[in-house]
Design an enzyme around this catalytic site. Structure first.
Site, mmCIF file in Angstrom:
data_model
loop_
_atom_site.group_PDB
_atom_site.id
_atom_site.type_symbol
_atom_site.label_atom_id
_atom_site.label_comp_id
_atom_site.label_asym_id
_atom_site.label_seq_id
_atom_site.Cartn_x
_atom_site.Cartn_y
_atom_site.Cartn_z
ATOM 1 C CG HIS A 117 3.595 -12.201 6.918
ATOM 2 N ND1 HIS A 117 3.734 -11.949 5.571
ATOM 3 C CD2 HIS A 117 4.738 -12.839 7.291
ATOM 4 C CE1 HIS A 117 4.895 -12.402 5.141
ATOM 5 N NE2 HIS A 117 5.526 -12.950 6.165
ATOM 6 C CG LEU A 159 -1.876 -1.222 1.239
ATOM 7 C CD1 LEU A 159 -2.511 -1.386 2.610
ATOM 8 C CD2 LEU A 159 -2.919 -1.070 0.146
HETATM 9 C C1 GRF Z 1 -2.615 -15.976 3.592
HETATM 10 O O1 GRF Z 1 -1.734 -16.955 4.114
HETATM 11 C C2 GRF Z 1 -2.063 -14.608 3.843
HETATM 12 O O2 GRF Z 1 -1.378 -14.481 5.072
HETATM 13 C C3 GRF Z 1 -1.102 -14.465 2.697
HETATM 14 O O3 GRF Z 1 -1.779 -15.007 1.593
HETATM 15 C C4 GRF Z 1 -2.656 -16.016 2.060
HETATM 16 C C5 GRF Z 1 -4.018 -15.694 1.544
HETATM 17 O O4 GRF Z 1 -4.771 -16.843 1.587
HETATM 18 N N1 GRF Z 1 -0.742 -13.092 2.486
HETATM 19 P P1 GRF Z 1 -6.267 -16.823 0.987
HETATM 20 O O5 GRF Z 1 -6.170 -16.197 -0.386
HETATM 21 O O6 GRF Z 1 -7.101 -15.994 1.921
HETATM 22 O O7 GRF Z 1 -6.655 -18.266 0.967
#
Ligand code: GRF
Length: 202
Positions: free
Chosen positions: A107, A91
């Protein structure tokens, strides 16, 4: 409270947040979903009757124009909190000026270990025995904002990226839902590196 959720991928975290916000005692509702590309997350929003909008980087002459457009698109929904759940863009300053301090990201690693877009394969490649999930406030860096909550997840002998990431996502879905509710009801006190949700185990 009004949530806008930004996503870019399969949207399983979005889906779990949609399910949580539908229970009567959850203190927030998702008023819109924003994406930066065509993705399954848009479908989950549609299935739940939640409006979604798409702001694609390639539709703008530069990143700053994209950042401003995304900021305006989110602002239209007057969110109390913005949640980034698998949103794969950094962002920009316009967005941070408008919503800074009210953006929560999840994360799939124990920050500050393994920041960035490849946290799960990086942890596997490094050979750590424990990784985990971090929920944090978003600042101008890459996964560097003040940490709100973390939980460890074991790395098992035969894990590959998919099995490890799914085990982490199970934790992420619960932790993100809990932290958003806690921030909505008790707020966040953050000074510099530290962020504390009053009444939380710190
Ligand atoms: C999650 O593990 C998030 O932390 C990371 O990407 C993944 C997204 O998973 N940034 P989803 O698309 O919600 O299944």
């Amino acid at each position: 409270a009004r949530l806008v959720v930004l996503a870019s991928g399969t949207g399983s975290l979005l889906r779990s947040l949609i399910d949580a916000t539908r229970t009567d005692d959850y203190p927030a509702t998702i008023v819109a979903v924003g994406v930066d590309r065509e993705c399954a997350a848009e479908g989950h929003a549609a299935d739940a009757g939640i409006p979604s909008f798409r702001v694609r980087l390639r539709d703008f002459e530069n990143r700053s124009a994209w950042d401003c457009a995304l900021t305006d698109a989110v602002a239209e929904h007057e969110p109390d909190i913005v949640v980034t759940a698998g949103f794969m863009k950094i962002l920009g300053s316009a967005f941070l000026e408008r919503f800074g301090g009210r953006i929560i990201n999840t994360h799939p690693a124990l920050l500050p270990s393994f920041p960035g877009a490849h946290a799960v394969p990086d942890a596997l490649a490094y050979g750590v025995k424990v990784t985990g999930s971090t929920v944090h406030l978003v600042d101008g860096g890459v996964d560097t904002g003040p940490i709100l909550a973390q939980e460890a997840v074991p790395v098992l002998e035969h894990d590959d990226e998919a099995t490890l990431h799914e085990r982490i996502k199970v934790v992420e879905r619960r932790l993100l839902t809990e932290v958003v509710a806690a921030v909505v009801t008790r707020g966040v006190v953050s000074d510099g590196r530290k962020a504390v949700i009053p009444g939380d185990r710190t």
